[in-house]
Design an enzyme around this catalytic site. Structure first.
Site, PDB file in Angstrom:
ATOM      1  CB  VAL A  99      -1.698   0.011   0.885  1.00  0.00           C
ATOM      2  CG1 VAL A  99      -2.104   1.287   1.384  1.00  0.00           C
ATOM      3  CG2 VAL A  99      -1.925  -1.423   1.162  1.00  0.00           C
ATOM      4  CE  LYS A 101       6.799   8.622  -0.786  1.00  0.00           C
ATOM      5  NZ  LYS A 101       7.232   9.268   0.273  1.00  0.00           N
ATOM      6  CE1 TYR A 102       5.908   1.382   4.022  1.00  0.00           C
ATOM      7  CE2 TYR A 102       6.203  -0.707   4.898  1.00  0.00           C
ATOM      8  CZ  TYR A 102       6.538   0.170   4.455  1.00  0.00           C
ATOM      9  OH  TYR A 102       6.829   0.702   5.866  1.00  0.00           O
ATOM     10  CG  ASP A 187       6.166  -7.199   6.984  1.00  0.00           C
ATOM     11  OD1 ASP A 187       5.119  -7.541   7.469  1.00  0.00           O
ATOM     12  OD2 ASP A 187       6.776  -6.686   7.740  1.00  0.00           O
ATOM     13  CB  VAL A 188       5.831  -6.293   1.204  1.00  0.00           C
ATOM     14  CG1 VAL A 188       5.677  -4.280   1.044  1.00  0.00           C
ATOM     15  CG2 VAL A 188       5.923  -6.254  -0.388  1.00  0.00           C
ATOM     16  CG  HIS A 209      10.601 -10.308  16.841  1.00  0.00           C
ATOM     17  ND1 HIS A 209      11.637 -10.045  16.322  1.00  0.00           N
ATOM     18  CD2 HIS A 209       9.689  -9.100  16.526  1.00  0.00           C
ATOM     19  CE1 HIS A 209      11.319  -8.028  15.920  1.00  0.00           C
ATOM     20  NE2 HIS A 209      10.158  -7.955  15.602  1.00  0.00           N
ATOM     21  N   PRO A 210      12.954 -12.192  15.147  1.00  0.00           N
ATOM     22  CG  PRO A 210      13.767 -11.311  13.349  1.00  0.00           C
ATOM     23  CD  PRO A 210      12.830 -11.513  14.244  1.00  0.00           C
ATOM     24  CD  GLU A 279       5.831  -7.942  16.219  1.00  0.00           C
ATOM     25  OE1 GLU A 279       5.667  -8.134  14.869  1.00  0.00           O
ATOM     26  OE2 GLU A 279       5.733  -7.252  17.036  1.00  0.00           O
ATOM     27  CG  ASP A 302      15.736  -6.483  11.444  1.00  0.00           C
ATOM     28  OD1 ASP A 302      16.206  -5.609   9.864  1.00  0.00           O
ATOM     29  OD2 ASP A 302      15.235  -5.418  11.815  1.00  0.00           O
TER      30      ASP A 302
HETATM   31  C1  LIG Z   1      10.636  -1.708  13.876  1.00  0.00           C
HETATM   32  C2  LIG Z   1       9.215  -1.931  13.740  1.00  0.00           C
HETATM   33  O1  LIG Z   1       8.828  -0.712  14.485  1.00  0.00           O
HETATM   34  N1  LIG Z   1       8.936  -3.289  13.825  1.00  0.00           N
HETATM   35  C3  LIG Z   1       6.560  -2.851  13.814  1.00  0.00           C
HETATM   36  C4  LIG Z   1       6.683  -2.823  12.787  1.00  0.00           C
HETATM   37  O2  LIG Z   1       6.984  -3.501  11.538  1.00  0.00           O
HETATM   38  P1  LIG Z   1       7.297  -3.250  10.597  1.00  0.00           P
HETATM   39  O3  LIG Z   1       9.103  -1.942  10.082  1.00  0.00           O
HETATM   40  O4  LIG Z   1       8.036  -4.325   9.128  1.00  0.00           O
HETATM   41  O5  LIG Z   1       6.396  -2.699   9.546  1.00  0.00           O
HETATM   42  P2  LIG Z   1       6.264  -2.154   8.191  1.00  0.00           P
HETATM   43  O6  LIG Z   1       6.766  -0.870   7.549  1.00  0.00           O
HETATM   44  O7  LIG Z   1       6.993  -3.323   7.226  1.00  0.00           O
HETATM   45  O8  LIG Z   1       4.589  -2.984   8.047  1.00  0.00           O
HETATM   46  C5  LIG Z   1       4.234  -3.349   8.093  1.00  0.00           C
HETATM   47  C6  LIG Z   1       3.534  -4.113   6.422  1.00  0.00           C
HETATM   48  O9  LIG Z   1       2.214  -3.914   6.119  1.00  0.00           O
HETATM   49  C7  LIG Z   1       2.166  -3.163   4.807  1.00  0.00           C
HETATM   50  N2  LIG Z   1       2.229  -1.426   4.421  1.00  0.00           N
HETATM   51  C8  LIG Z   1       2.563  -1.107   5.874  1.00  0.00           C
HETATM   52  C9  LIG Z   1       2.718   0.784   5.648  1.00  0.00           C
HETATM   53  C10 LIG Z   1       2.674   0.799   4.543  1.00  0.00           C
HETATM   54  O10 LIG Z   1       2.281   2.246   4.533  1.00  0.00           O
HETATM   55  N3  LIG Z   1       2.106   0.301   3.212  1.00  0.00           N
HETATM   56  C11 LIG Z   1       2.544  -0.770   3.241  1.00  0.00           C
HETATM   57  O11 LIG Z   1       1.724  -1.292   2.361  1.00  0.00           O
HETATM   58  C12 LIG Z   1       3.743  -3.546   4.319  1.00  0.00           C
HETATM   59  O12 LIG Z   1       3.274  -4.785   3.538  1.00  0.00           O
HETATM   60  C13 LIG Z   1       4.189  -4.127   5.415  1.00  0.00           C
HETATM   61  O13 LIG Z   1       5.483  -5.205   5.160  1.00  0.00           O
HETATM   62  O14 LIG Z   1       5.354  -2.314  12.432  1.00  0.00           O
HETATM   63  C14 LIG Z   1       4.392  -3.480  12.620  1.00  0.00           C
HETATM   64  C15 LIG Z   1       3.385  -3.672  12.479  1.00  0.00           C
HETATM   65  O15 LIG Z   1       2.373  -4.232  13.136  1.00  0.00           O
HETATM   66  C16 LIG Z   1       4.758  -4.467  13.742  1.00  0.00           C
HETATM   67  O16 LIG Z   1       4.380  -4.014  15.100  1.00  0.00           O
HETATM   68  C17 LIG Z   1       6.772  -4.660  14.175  1.00  0.00           C
HETATM   69  O17 LIG Z   1       6.966  -5.548  15.491  1.00  0.00           O
HETATM   70 MN   LIG Z   2       8.184  -5.033   7.297  1.00  0.00          MN
END
Ligand SMILES: CC(=O)N[C@H]1[C@@H](OP(=O)(O)OP(=O)(O)OC[C@H]2O[C@@H](n3ccc(=O)[nH]c3=O)[C@H](O)[C@@H]2O)O[C@H](CO)[C@H](O)[C@@H]1O
Ligand SMILES: [Mn+2]
Length: 330
Positions: A99, A101-102, A187-188, A209-210, A279, A302
């Site tokens: 979603v 910029k992802y 996650d993407v 979780h790592p 999570e 990670d």
């Molecule tokens: C270091 C850290 O902060 N870790 C937390 C963060 O992981 P992450 O940093 O892995 O979260 P993230 O930004 O990857 O978001 C999770 C997933 O949601 C989707 N996505 C997210 C945002 C966006 O603008 N567009 C989109 O497509 C995408 O598939 C992404 O991989 O957030 C998660 C949300 O519950 C967990 O809580 C993780 O523990």
């Molecule tokens: Mn992620």
């Protein structure tokens, strides 16, 4: 004096080996031929067992207290696993959200999945995005298929991340339940680097979780406020599971997403957001609905974390990203 566990193990095997050798010599001198032959066979089996223990994993725990396997490199035979599962003609659904910029992560995610994820299985990717035109076209191998499903954008990353539960639940109802046997929700912002195969399949599967696999329970970042439906008291909890990977049979994951979605919505009605959104809810669900299989952090590393010696293979990892630049809010 301090020895590493490998040196200790080696010395132990050496001592046992010497004893076995002495045993052979003694039996050779003391017993008749038939007896000697029997002893030789038993001795060979014993040595084989000792060698097996030496080469298999003794540095990690490979089973949970409720007897679910924890999958680490060296705890399974990939060829045997393939023989068993490939004859079943299974289809594995893979949901991924891109979603805003992802969408930029999709290309690497899909290209590396084609190289390493469930190779030679039927795989159906479900890409959820608000930008269908930006989904890259990636060459898929035979038996692999990709559907794009449009979802709304949002100006809060917390909402995008948390709404995944509801969207996956709906997609299972509408489509996935008829099209797949197992499902992984990933996650993407990630890449595959090495085999992720049928050893990961099970009724309900979660990944450790790592950042927390070496931590004690009091360090786990569960939701600690009783007002949230994700609440876990300080004296409970088995593992801290990562929200970036969960899976299992389509039926079991359906129930998981439905329960988490309802709890997320109940929290929203009460104006409370769990510490780590879905999570936190996932961790609460898995505490009271134990997973039947756990994946080691090899399956969710990670890139920010230095590789530790227990991790022999990194199979899937989160790439380093600039949170401020990529997310719609900070
Ligand atoms: C270091 C850290 O902060 N870790 C937390 C963060 O992981 P992450 O940093 O892995 O979260 P993230 O930004 O990857 O978001 C999770 C997933 O949601 C989707 N996505 C997210 C945002 C966006 O603008 N567009 C989109 O497509 C995408 O598939 C992404 O991989 O957030 C998660 C949300 O519950 C967990 O809580 C993780 O523990
Ligand atoms: Mn992620």
């Amino acid at each position: 004096m301090h020895f590493s566990s490998n040196v200790k193990q080696f010395v132990l095997v050496l001592i046992v080996g010497i004893f076995l050798l002495l045993g052979y010599v003694l039996f050779y001198i003391l017993y008749d031929r038939k007896e000697r032959l029997n002893r030789l066979i038993i001795g060979t089996i014993q040595s084989g067992l000792i060698l097996f223990c030496f080469f298999s994993r003794t540095d990690v725990v490979a089973v949970t207290p409720w007897l679910a396997p924890i999958v680490w490199e060296g705890t399974f035979d990939p060829d045997l696993v393939d023989i068993i599962y490939k004859s079943m003609n299974l289809t594995i659904a893979t949901t991924v959200f891109a979603v805003g910029k992802y969408v930029r992560f999709l290309q690497d995610f899909l290209e590396t999945a084609e190289k390493h994820f469930m190779v030679d299985f039927n795989v159906r990717y479900y890409v959820f995005t608000d930008r269908p035109d930006d989904v890259p076209s990636v060459n898929l191998s035979q038996g692999r298929h990709l559907s794009v499903i449009q979802v709304p954008g949002s100006n809060r990353w917390q909402e995008i991340s948390a709404r995944r539960m509801e969207i996956i639940q709906t997609a299972i109802e509408r489509q996935i339940s008829r099209e797949a046997d197992y499902i992984f929700c990933l996650d993407v912002d990630s890449k595959f680097h090495a085999r992720w195969g049928a050893e990961s399949l099970g009724r309900l599967v979660a990944v450790i979780h790592p950042w927390f696999y070496q931590a004690t329970r009091d360090r786990f970042t569960y939701e600690r406020r009783p007002a949230s439906t994700a609440y876990i008291p300080m004296d409970e909890g088995d593992y801290y599971y990562a929200g970036a990977v969960f899976g299992g049979s389509v039926e079991d994951v359906y129930t998981l997403t439905k329960v988490c979605r309802n709890q997320l919505e109940e929290d929203a009605r009460n104006s409370i957001e769990a510490a780590w959104q879905e999570e936190s809810h996932l961790n609460r669900y898995l505490l009271y609905n134990k997973p039947s299989k756990l994946l080691s952090p090899e399956y969710q590393w990670d890139d920010k974390k230095t590789k530790t010696k227990e991790v022999k293979v990194i199979r899937f990892s989160s790439v380093i990203k600039n949170y401020a630049e990529i997310r719609p809010n900070v």
